[in-house]
Enzyme design. Structure first.
Site, PDB file in Angstrom:
ATOM      1  N   TYR A 233      47.990 -93.303  -2.658  1.00 44.92           N
ATOM      2  CA  TYR A 233      46.613 -93.399  -2.160  1.00 44.92           C
ATOM      3  C   TYR A 233      45.811 -92.162  -2.583  1.00 44.92           C
ATOM      4  O   TYR A 233      46.074 -91.050  -2.127  1.00 44.92           O
ATOM      5  CB  TYR A 233      46.562 -93.544  -0.632  1.00 44.92           C
ATOM      6  CG  TYR A 233      47.300 -94.743  -0.081  1.00 44.92           C
ATOM      7  CD1 TYR A 233      47.593 -95.858  -0.866  1.00 44.92           C
ATOM      8  CD2 TYR A 233      47.704 -94.785   1.252  1.00 44.92           C
ATOM      9  CE1 TYR A 233      48.272 -96.951  -0.353  1.00 44.92           C
ATOM     10  CE2 TYR A 233      48.383 -95.886   1.773  1.00 44.92           C
ATOM     11  CZ  TYR A 233      48.666 -96.956   0.963  1.00 44.92           C
ATOM     12  OH  TYR A 233      49.335 -98.040   1.477  1.00 44.92           O
TER      13      TYR A 233
ATOM     14  N   HIS B  91      57.671 -98.527  -1.530  1.00 48.20           N
ATOM     15  CA  HIS B  91      56.390 -99.251  -1.498  1.00 48.20           C
ATOM     16  C   HIS B  91      56.455-100.606  -2.201  1.00 48.20           C
ATOM     17  O   HIS B  91      55.873-101.584  -1.765  1.00 48.20           O
ATOM     18  CB  HIS B  91      55.348 -98.350  -2.188  1.00 48.20           C
ATOM     19  CG  HIS B  91      53.944 -98.538  -1.735  1.00 48.20           C
ATOM     20  ND1 HIS B  91      52.987 -97.577  -1.907  1.00 48.20           N
ATOM     21  CD2 HIS B  91      53.312 -99.568  -1.143  1.00 48.20           C
ATOM     22  CE1 HIS B  91      51.832 -98.007  -1.429  1.00 48.20           C
ATOM     23  NE2 HIS B  91      52.008 -99.216  -0.962  1.00 48.20           N
TER      24      HIS B  91
END
Ligand code: NAP
Length: 338
Positions: free
Chosen positions: A62, A131
Site C-alpha cells: 500500500y 497477501h
C-alpha cells in the site's frame, strides 16, 4: 440508533489476542481511493482506537511502503493496545503503475518481513499475511518460512489472503493460521464456496476486506467515472460502463432497508457481513476502510445492528446479480483456483 463507545471483542484464531469485532483498513490513507490527508488519517487512527477498534490493517504494497510508514508512529505509541496486521507477496515496479508480481519464495519472505518491521519501526508484527498465493511455490514451503518468522520472534501470528478452503487446510497443517482475509460483502460472495466453511471448521478468524464493496455499496458513487483520475476503482470492471449502471440499481434494497431502519446504507452492508458470518458459525472481523474520523461511529455501530430475517432475505439475491468481476485480472484470487 445509539452508538456503543466500544466494540464487542472476539479472539483472533484459536489462541490469538482479543480484538474489537471490527477493524480498520488503512489502505486508502495512502493510495487508491482519492486524495489523502495525513492529519485526518492520523486522527482517524486515534479515533478508531477510542471507538474500540484494535485490529489495524496495512500491507507493504500500500503506497509501496508509505502506508506502513504512515501508521508506524501510531502503532508504536499504542503498542499494547494495537494488533497490527501487515502483508507480503505483491511486488510493484516504479515504471508501471499497474504491474503486480506475486512472490511467495522463502528468501523473499525473509527480506519482506525485515523491510516491514523497519518501516513500521517495531520489533514484532502481530499478524503477518501472505497477501496473494503463487501456485508455483509449494504452499508448505511458504508457510514453513512464515512459521520460522514466528519462531524467530518477528511475527506473532500467521494469516493468508485470497486462498481457497483446500489451501487454508493445507497451510494449517504446517502451522496454525489465525486469520483468513478475503473479499466478502453483499457484492462478493465467492468465499462462501469453500474458504468460509474451512475457516469455520479450523477456528480461523475471517477478516472480510472491502466489506463496503470499495465504497460502491454505500451509494457514494454510482460510476467510477465520477472519481478522481487516479482512483484505482476507475479500472475495476464493476464500477464502470454498463456494469456500474446495473450494479447501482442492485443497491436499492440496501437503501430501502437503511431508510426504513433510520441507519446508513454502509451500516446495512456491514451488518450483513457480521450476520452472514453467524450463519456459517464463523468469527469475523470486517475491516472497512476509511480516511475519515466521521465514518467511525457509523461503521462501528453497524457491528451490533441486527437485520431481520426478512431484511436478510431481501438482500440475498444481490451478489448473484452483480455484473463484472471484482478485479480486472482475477488470476491471483482464491476464486480462480476453486
Ligand atoms: N487482502 C487484500 O487483498 C485486500 C484488498 C483490498 C483491501 N484490503 C484491506 O481491506 C480494507 C478495506 O477495504 P477497502 O478499503 O478496499 O474497501 P471498503 O472498506 O469496502 O470501502 C472503502 C471505501 O468506502 C468509503 N467509506 C467507508 N466508510 C463509509 C461510510 N460509512 N459511508 C460512506 N463511505 C464510506 C471509504 O471512503 P472514505 O475514506 O471517504 O471514508 C472508501 O472509499 C483496506 O483498507 C485494506 O486494508 C485488503
Amino acid at each position: 440508533m445509539s452508538h456503543p463507545s466500544t466494540l464487542p471483542t472476539v479472539r483472533l484464531g484459536a489462541d490469538g489476542p482479543l480484538v474489537g469485532t471490527q477493524g480498520l483498513g488503512c489502505m486508502g490513507m495512502s493510495e487508491f481511493y482519492g486524495p489523502t490527508d495525513t492529519t485526518e488519517a492520523l486522527a482517524t487512527l486515534d479515533a478508531a482506537l477510542e471507538a474500540g477498534v484494535t485490529l489495524f490493517d496495512t500491507a507493504d504494497v500500500y503506497g509501496s511502503g508509505a502506508n506502513e510508514e504512515l501508521i508506524g508512529p501510531f502503532v508504536r505509541a499504542n503498542r499494547d493496545k494495537v494488533v497490527l496486521a501487515t502483508k507480503f507477496a505483491i511486488e510493484r515496479r516504479d515504471d508501471d503503475v499497474h504491474y503486480r508480481g506475486i512472490r511467495n519464495d522463502p528468501a523473499y519472505i525473509r527480506t519482506a518481513v525485515d523491510a516491514s518491521l523497519r518501516r513500521l519501526g517495531i520489533d514484532v508484527i502481530d499478524l503477518y499475511y501472505m497477501h496473494r498465493r503463487d501456485p508455483a511455490v509449494p504452499l508448505a514451503e511458504s508457510v514453513g518460512a512464515m512459521a520460522e518468522l514466528v519462531q524467530a520472534g518477528k511475527v506473532r501470528a500467521l494469516g493468508l489472503s485470497e486462498v481457497t478452503g483446500a489451501e487454508l487446510r493445507e497451510a494449517y497443517a504446517v502451522h496454525p493460521i489465525a486469520a483468513l482475509q478475503s473479499e466478502w460483502s453483499l457484492f462478493s460472495r465467492d468465499v462462501e464456496i469453500s474458504a468460509v466453511g474451512a475457516a469455520a471448521e479450523l477456528g480461523v478468524t475471517f477478516v472480510p476486506y472491502s466489506p463496503l464493496g470499495r465504497g460502491f455499496l454505500t451509494g457514494a458513487f454510482t460510476d467510477a467515472g465520477e472519481l478522481a483520475a487516479d482512483d484505482y476503482r476507475r479500472f475495476q470492471p464493476r464500477f464502470t460502463g454498463d456494469s456500474a449502471a446495473a450494479n447501482a440499481a442492485l443497491i436499492a434494497p440496501v437503501q430501502k432497508i437503511a431508510a426504513a431502519r433510520g441507519v446508513s446504507t454502509a451500516q446495512v452492508a456491514l451488518a450483513w457481513v457480521h450476520q452472514r458470518a453467524d450463519v456459517h458459525g464463523l468469527t469475523v472481523v470486517p475491516i472497512p476502510g476509511t480516511r475519515k474520523r466521521t465514518r467511525l461511529a457509523e461503521n462501528t455501530a453497524a457491528a451490533t445492528l441486527r437485520l431481520t430475517e426478512a431484511e436478510l432475505a431481501a438482500l440475498e439475491p444481490i451478489a448473484s446479480e452483480v455484473a463484472g468481476a471484482r478485479y480486472t485480472d482475477m488470476s491471483s484470487t482464491g476464486a480462480a483456483r476453486e
